[in-house]
Write a protein that holds these residues in place. Sequence first.
Motif, PDB file in Angstrom:
ATOM      1  N   GLY A  80      84.152  47.047  46.794  1.00  0.00           N
ATOM      2  CA  GLY A  80      83.588  47.319  45.367  1.00  0.00           C
ATOM      3  C   GLY A  80      84.281  46.259  44.086  1.00  0.00           C
ATOM      4  N   GLU A  81      85.209  45.679  44.663  1.00  0.00           N
ATOM      5  CA  GLU A  81      85.822  44.606  43.439  1.00  0.00           C
ATOM      6  C   GLU A  81      85.387  43.550  43.103  1.00  0.00           C
ATOM      7  N   ILE A  82      84.459  42.827  44.043  1.00  0.00           N
ATOM      8  CA  ILE A  82      83.546  41.908  43.750  1.00  0.00           C
ATOM      9  C   ILE A  82      82.542  42.156  43.076  1.00  0.00           C
ATOM     10  N   GLU A  83      81.933  43.222  43.124  1.00  0.00           N
ATOM     11  CA  GLU A  83      80.970  43.760  42.181  1.00  0.00           C
ATOM     12  C   GLU A  83      81.321  44.062  40.922  1.00  0.00           C
ATOM     13  N   ALA A  84      82.563  44.612  40.986  1.00  0.00           N
ATOM     14  CA  ALA A  84      83.191  44.799  39.679  1.00  0.00           C
ATOM     15  C   ALA A  84      83.293  43.346  38.653  1.00  0.00           C
ATOM     16  N   VAL A  85      83.777  42.431  39.277  1.00  0.00           N
ATOM     17  CA  VAL A  85      84.103  41.345  38.690  1.00  0.00           C
ATOM     18  C   VAL A  85      83.027  40.628  38.531  1.00  0.00           C
ATOM     19  N   LEU A  86      81.909  40.499  39.091  1.00  0.00           N
ATOM     20  CA  LEU A  86      80.511  40.074  38.947  1.00  0.00           C
ATOM     21  C   LEU A  86      79.857  40.703  37.716  1.00  0.00           C
ATOM     22  N   HIS A  87      80.137  42.103  37.426  1.00  0.00           N
ATOM     23  CA  HIS A  87      79.633  42.952  36.573  1.00  0.00           C
ATOM     24  C   HIS A  87      80.276  42.685  35.134  1.00  0.00           C
ATOM     25  N   SER A  88      81.584  42.494  35.290  1.00  0.00           N
ATOM     26  CA  SER A  88      82.298  42.053  33.816  1.00  0.00           C
ATOM     27  C   SER A  88      82.138  40.738  33.513  1.00  0.00           C
ATOM     28  N   SER A  89      81.937  39.545  34.351  1.00  0.00           N
ATOM     29  CA  SER A  89      81.971  38.350  34.077  1.00  0.00           C
ATOM     30  C   SER A  89      80.454  37.902  33.574  1.00  0.00           C
ATOM     31  N   VAL A  90      79.602  38.321  34.273  1.00  0.00           N
ATOM     32  CA  VAL A  90      78.131  38.000  34.052  1.00  0.00           C
ATOM     33  C   VAL A  90      77.288  39.142  33.742  1.00  0.00           C
ATOM     34  N   SER A  91      76.654  39.258  32.441  1.00  0.00           N
ATOM     35  CA  SER A  91      75.762  40.418  32.256  1.00  0.00           C
ATOM     36  C   SER A  91      74.694  39.856  31.654  1.00  0.00           C
ATOM     37  N   ASN A  92      73.712  40.704  31.376  1.00  0.00           N
ATOM     38  CA  ASN A  92      72.333  40.462  30.574  1.00  0.00           C
ATOM     39  C   ASN A  92      71.653  39.248  31.258  1.00  0.00           C
ATOM     40  N   VAL A  93      71.474  39.397  32.616  1.00  0.00           N
ATOM     41  CA  VAL A  93      70.711  38.505  33.298  1.00  0.00           C
ATOM     42  C   VAL A  93      69.276  39.169  33.468  1.00  0.00           C
ATOM     43  N   TYR A  94      68.188  38.718  32.650  1.00  0.00           N
ATOM     44  CA  TYR A  94      66.833  39.291  33.083  1.00  0.00           C
ATOM     45  C   TYR A  94      65.725  38.496  33.794  1.00  0.00           C
ATOM     46  N   ALA A  95      66.124  37.189  33.957  1.00  0.00           N
ATOM     47  CA  ALA A  95      65.238  36.112  34.537  1.00  0.00           C
ATOM     48  C   ALA A  95      65.795  35.568  36.110  1.00  0.00           C
ATOM     49  N   ILE A  96      64.848  35.311  36.735  1.00  0.00           N
ATOM     50  CA  ILE A  96      65.201  34.803  38.153  1.00  0.00           C
ATOM     51  C   ILE A  96      65.061  33.114  38.330  1.00  0.00           C
ATOM     52  N   ASN A  97      65.962  32.398  38.302  1.00  0.00           N
ATOM     53  CA  ASN A  97      65.389  31.121  38.371  1.00  0.00           C
ATOM     54  C   ASN A  97      65.860  30.617  39.718  1.00  0.00           C
ATOM     55  N   LEU A  98      64.801  30.659  40.747  1.00  0.00           N
ATOM     56  CA  LEU A  98      64.940  30.170  42.096  1.00  0.00           C
ATOM     57  C   LEU A  98      65.337  28.775  42.405  1.00  0.00           C
ATOM     58  N   GLU A  99      64.629  27.680  41.476  1.00  0.00           N
ATOM     59  CA  GLU A  99      65.151  26.446  41.550  1.00  0.00           C
ATOM     60  C   GLU A  99      66.535  26.259  41.456  1.00  0.00           C
ATOM     61  N   HIS A 100      67.086  26.913  40.366  1.00  0.00           N
ATOM     62  CA  HIS A 100      68.570  26.756  40.049  1.00  0.00           C
ATOM     63  C   HIS A 100      69.391  27.463  41.218  1.00  0.00           C
ATOM     64  N   ILE A 101      68.768  28.521  41.860  1.00  0.00           N
ATOM     65  CA  ILE A 101      69.626  29.096  42.893  1.00  0.00           C
ATOM     66  C   ILE A 101      69.745  28.250  44.013  1.00  0.00           C
ATOM     67  N   ASP A 102      68.550  27.539  44.381  1.00  0.00           N
ATOM     68  CA  ASP A 102      68.590  26.649  45.514  1.00  0.00           C
ATOM     69  C   ASP A 102      69.438  25.460  45.340  1.00  0.00           C
ATOM     70  N   THR A 103      69.337  25.063  43.839  1.00  0.00           N
ATOM     71  CA  THR A 103      70.342  23.711  43.610  1.00  0.00           C
ATOM     72  C   THR A 103      71.822  24.025  43.850  1.00  0.00           C
ATOM     73  N   ILE A 104      72.097  25.405  43.320  1.00  0.00           N
ATOM     74  CA  ILE A 104      73.626  25.661  43.514  1.00  0.00           C
ATOM     75  C   ILE A 104      73.775  25.463  44.955  1.00  0.00           C
ATOM     76  N   ASN A 105      73.006  26.084  45.851  1.00  0.00           N
ATOM     77  CA  ASN A 105      73.467  26.234  47.141  1.00  0.00           C
ATOM     78  C   ASN A 105      73.338  24.934  47.837  1.00  0.00           C
ATOM     79  N   LYS A 106      72.698  23.882  47.596  1.00  0.00           N
ATOM     80  CA  LYS A 106      72.588  22.495  48.035  1.00  0.00           C
ATOM     81  C   LYS A 106      73.726  21.706  47.680  1.00  0.00           C
ATOM     82  N   ASP A 107      74.135  22.143  46.179  1.00  0.00           N
ATOM     83  CA  ASP A 107      75.290  21.163  45.874  1.00  0.00           C
ATOM     84  C   ASP A 107      76.672  21.618  46.529  1.00  0.00           C
ATOM     85  N   ARG A 108      76.679  22.685  46.728  1.00  0.00           N
ATOM     86  CA  ARG A 108      78.103  23.373  47.341  1.00  0.00           C
ATOM     87  C   ARG A 108      78.044  22.963  48.796  1.00  0.00           C
TER      88      ARG A 108
END
Length: 225
Positions: A80-108
């Motif tokens: 449960g701690e990863i979820e807590a860190v994600l919740h506290s660090s990033v909030s108010n996300v209302y849109a899904i950017n599939l292209e950006h998600i794919d780019t993140i994975n390709k870069d890494r």
Amino acid sequence: MASCKHCGAPLPANINKCHYCGTRNDVDLHARQPYVVAKTVTNRICPHCDIPLQTIKLTLEDNVFIERCKTCFGLFFDRGEIEAVLHSSVSNVYAINLEHIDTINKDRYLKPHKIRYIKCPQCRRLMNRVNFGQRSGVVVDQCIVDGIWLDNGELIHLLEWKKAGGQLLHEQTAKAKEKPEKYHARLPRSSYSGGNDNLGDNQCDITVNLATALIWLVSKVFGNY
């Protein structure tokens, strides 16, 4: 893009060792997450370096205590701690950017990684490799009892994934999978074949009734002659 804390040179995605000065960098926490070292030595062991982990106190909405290796900067989270860190660090996300998600994975993950199973820092049993969330691209090492291990750089990857709407996509996909199951659960057992224990008995009853009706009809027809 992160930069080396020693010489300031840029660090490519998923790289923590500077190509210029050779310094290893904590790309997950350094200048990104406010923290203090709460305990320098614990009884949990780094699965890569085989040394005791430190306890790190993250000063987020609620204080979260995780373990970190001072050499490879890997992180160990209790359940449960990863979820807590994600919740506290990033909030108010209302849109899904599939292209950006794919780019993140390709870069890494430009180069294939050798698959290696590592031991849990707590119980020392081999952990399972699990893809975290929908299309996150991060395969975490998970002990179903004690927690999750992230290699250095994977936490920042998950934070970027969530900012791009990755967790929102994961939640929507999970809800979509639940709907058919709930629909079938509400249906009468006779309205679909799955789980109808009395289907065979009903078919036998119908066959017997048809045979009886046919005999009666034949007797009526030929009885008139």
